[in-house]
Enzyme design. Structure first.
Site, PDB file in Angstrom:
ATOM      1  N   LYS A  79       0.859  -1.191   0.000  1.00 52.73           N
ATOM      2  CA  LYS A  79       0.000   0.000   0.000  1.00 52.73           C
ATOM      3  C   LYS A  79       0.896   1.243   0.000  1.00 52.73           C
ATOM      4  O   LYS A  79       1.874   1.287   0.755  1.00 52.73           O
ATOM      5  CB  LYS A  79      -0.899  -0.026   1.236  1.00 52.73           C
ATOM      6  CG  LYS A  79      -1.944   1.085   1.273  1.00 52.73           C
ATOM      7  CD  LYS A  79      -2.891   0.951   2.473  1.00 52.73           C
ATOM      8  CE  LYS A  79      -3.962   2.040   2.475  1.00 52.73           C
ATOM      9  NZ  LYS A  79      -4.914   1.916   3.606  1.00 52.73           N
ATOM     10  N   SER A 160      -9.940   2.259   2.440  1.00 55.04           N
ATOM     11  CA  SER A 160      -8.976   2.902   1.586  1.00 55.04           C
ATOM     12  C   SER A 160      -7.971   1.967   0.927  1.00 55.04           C
ATOM     13  O   SER A 160      -7.317   2.350  -0.031  1.00 55.04           O
ATOM     14  CB  SER A 160      -8.208   3.943   2.395  1.00 55.04           C
ATOM     15  OG  SER A 160      -7.411   3.324   3.398  1.00 55.04           O
ATOM     16  N   SER A 184     -10.355   0.202   6.856  1.00 59.88           N
ATOM     17  CA  SER A 184      -9.751   0.191   5.523  1.00 59.88           C
ATOM     18  C   SER A 184      -9.056  -1.091   5.103  1.00 59.88           C
ATOM     19  O   SER A 184      -8.618  -1.188   3.952  1.00 59.88           O
ATOM     20  CB  SER A 184      -8.756   1.336   5.395  1.00 59.88           C
ATOM     21  OG  SER A 184      -9.446   2.516   5.129  1.00 59.88           O
TER      22      SER A 184
HETATM   23  N1  GLN Z   1     -13.432   4.756   5.455  1.00 53.68           N
HETATM   24  C1  GLN Z   1     -12.907   5.302   6.669  1.00 53.68           C
HETATM   25  C2  GLN Z   1     -12.513   6.734   6.473  1.00 53.68           C
HETATM   26  O1  GLN Z   1     -12.747   7.227   5.437  1.00 53.68           O
HETATM   27  C3  GLN Z   1     -11.779   4.465   7.162  1.00 53.68           C
HETATM   28  C4  GLN Z   1     -10.508   4.748   6.487  1.00 53.68           C
HETATM   29  C5  GLN Z   1      -9.381   3.940   6.995  1.00 53.68           C
HETATM   30  O2  GLN Z   1      -9.571   2.970   7.743  1.00 53.68           O
HETATM   31  N2  GLN Z   1      -8.184   4.364   6.637  1.00 53.68           N
HETATM   32  O3  GLN Z   1     -11.968   7.350   7.342  1.00 53.68           O
END
Ligand code: GLN
Length: 494
Positions: A79, A160, A184
């Site tokens: 990532k 994400s 995410s």
């Molecule tokens: N979807 C969540 C957010 O937008 C979680 C993102 C994440 O876990 N990095 O913050």
């Protein structure tokens, strides 16, 4: 034997061990897969040489009869939130365009020490803010999955860690790193029909991982199955003097202790996770999951996590607050982009750089975060959200008096089409309703692919465990996996 591209970490390890193929053959297979997968936009940078070098080292070590590392000869996707020495790292943001770290994140360094190679850097939501990979400055990732309606609507891989999910689901990488702040790892794993594991907060060092919300961010593994997630997490985790929040504890041998017999385990079903407008297929899968747990020997108990409904509002105050502070460092002076209008002063440079470099969602969060931390509103929002966070942790503590693990759906829907929710931030934030509470409490949790919906898209079940009890989460995940027998994979259209 299966095609190399269909193998995961354990399969690759077995094949290299038995001499069925070499690590270099594995690396070459996946390097070709990566270069053929451009339409998915999962990779921001390709690093075939890195994968090949690690593979050659694994083959040489084997030829000399040396013991191989846990990840020897496994080419993974990284990532692009992990800083990688000498390899561009952007967090999918324009503001880090051109940034090449001088150092290696602890997680990636640990993986490389264990023999992994890197195929490239994976696309994500910008600074990991998002649930659909649509906030990347470098374009959406397209899921390898298609609905079974004969159309060719592009589907989100989730976010994400969308690039990670798409790469593993599409057999473009056998495994990938993810990070999870509010879901995410787990939500994209569910959307893409793969397995994703977020450990207890502090298991993995955050050093060299670009920060979003430091009290929540945790790295974890994304792979085809539970065993692979366990192997990879062992290779990633561990104490690090460079991160004061990393836990000074030995990393257990989770793989060796995998056991899907759940006799004596009590599985809690939190009633507050039955949310309005949840598709009936998800509820049905949850019921099926309960039956699988019973079949594995567990007993089922109904539990209550009464503050669940406040988790999303609290998260969407705490995470932006921390983000607004963490992202203050991107000012055009030290990293990546610099926008210096003619005749401009220092303040103008900061403003111009941040205006040009950050995407809309990132700006939204910086503004919310700055607002809730401001003198007049701090107590009304930030302090209040912190109190709610404590109550949510206490909900889990009380539940653990009645049960050992919790079973819930991972997400309230299957993957949606790209663009279907991107103009409605609140609808997007609802994706995290089942993953955020355990993030606020710092608990280990995983998503296991468990079925397909009527449109042929994957659905996941989530197991949540007590702090530091990764082993029982893995074991329950394995019990679900064995019973779900999820073998569906996307047809290659790209
Ligand atoms: N979807 C969540 C957010 O937008 C979680 C993102 C994440 O876990 N990095 O913050």
């Amino acid at each position: 034997m299966a095609n190399i591209q269909d193998l995961g970490i354990a399969g690759i390890r077995g094949g290299i061990d038995s001499g069925a193929f070499t690590a270099v053959e594995v690396a070459e297979t996946f390097i070709d897969r990566v270069s053929a997968a451009k339409p998915l936009n999962a990779f921001l940078v390709e690093t075939p040489d890195h994968a090949l070098t690690a593979a050659k080292a694994a083959d040489e070590a084997k030829a000399k009869g040396e013991t191989l590392g846990k990840m020897a000869g496994v080419p993974i996707g990284m990532k692009d939130l992990f800083c990688t020495e000498g390899v561009p790292t952007t967090a999918a943001s324009g503001i880090l365009e051109g940034f090449v770290p001088q150092y290696e994140s602890t997680v990636s360094a640990n993986l490389f020490k264990n023999g992994a190679g890197m195929l490239g850097k994976l696309n994500l939501d910008q600074f990991a803010m998002g649930s659909s990979n649509e906030t990347s400055a470098f374009g959406n990732v397209i899921s390898p999955w298609r609905r079974n309606d004969g159309g060719n609507t592009d589907i989100t891989p989730g976010g994400s860690s969308g690039g990670s999910a798409a790469a593993v689901a599409g057999r473009i990488a056998p495994a990938a790193t993810g990070t999870d702040t509010g879901g995410s790892i787990r939500q994209p794993a569910a959307f893409a029909g793969i397995t994703g594991f977020k450990p207890t907060y502090g298991r993995c060092s955050r050093w060299g991982t670009i920060a979003f919300a430091s009290s929540l961010d945790q790295a974890g593994s994304m792979a085809h199955d539970t065993r692979d997630c366990a192997i990879m997490l062992e290779a990633m985790a561990g104490f690090d003097v460079k991160d004061s929040t990393s836990l000074d504890l030995p990393v257990p041998d989770w793989e060796a202790a995998l056991n899907s017999d759940l006799k004596g385990k009590r599985i809690g079903i939190p009633k507050e996770y039955r949310v309005d407008n949840m598709p009936s297929e998800i509820d049905a899968l949850w019921q099926q999951g309960i039956a699988w747990m019973k079949d594995a020997g567990a007993t089922i108990v109904d539990v209550s996590l009464p503050h669940t409904k406040y988790a999303l509002p609290a998260y969407y105050i705490i995470a932006p607050a921390e983000a607004s502070s963490n992202l203050a460092r991107y000012d055009g002076v030290r990293y990546g982009k610099r926008d210096l209008p003619d005749g401009a002063g220092l303040q103008d440079m900061y403003a111009a750089t941040r205006e040009a470099g950050f995407g809309d969602e990132v700006k939204r969060r910086i503004m919310i975060g700055t607002y809730v931390l401001s003198a007049g509103y701090y107590d009304a929002y930030y302090t209040q959200a912190q109190k709610v966070r404590t109550l949510i942790s206490q909900d889990f503590d009380k539940a653990w008096e009645q049960c050992d693990l919790l079973l819930t759906p991972t997400a309230p829907s299957a993957a949606f089409g790209l663009g279907e929710k991107s103009d409605d931030p609140l609808a997007m934030y609802l994706n995290d309703v089942f993953t955020v509470p355990s993030s606020l409490a710092g608990l280990p949790a995983m998503s296991v692919p468990a079925g397909l919906d009527g449109q042929g898209l994957p659905l996941g079940l989530q197991v949540i465990g007590k702090a530091l009890d990764e082993q029982n989460v893995f074991n329950a995940g394995l019990a679900l996996e064995e019973r779900a027998g999820f073998v569906a994979k996307p047809e290659q259209w790209w």
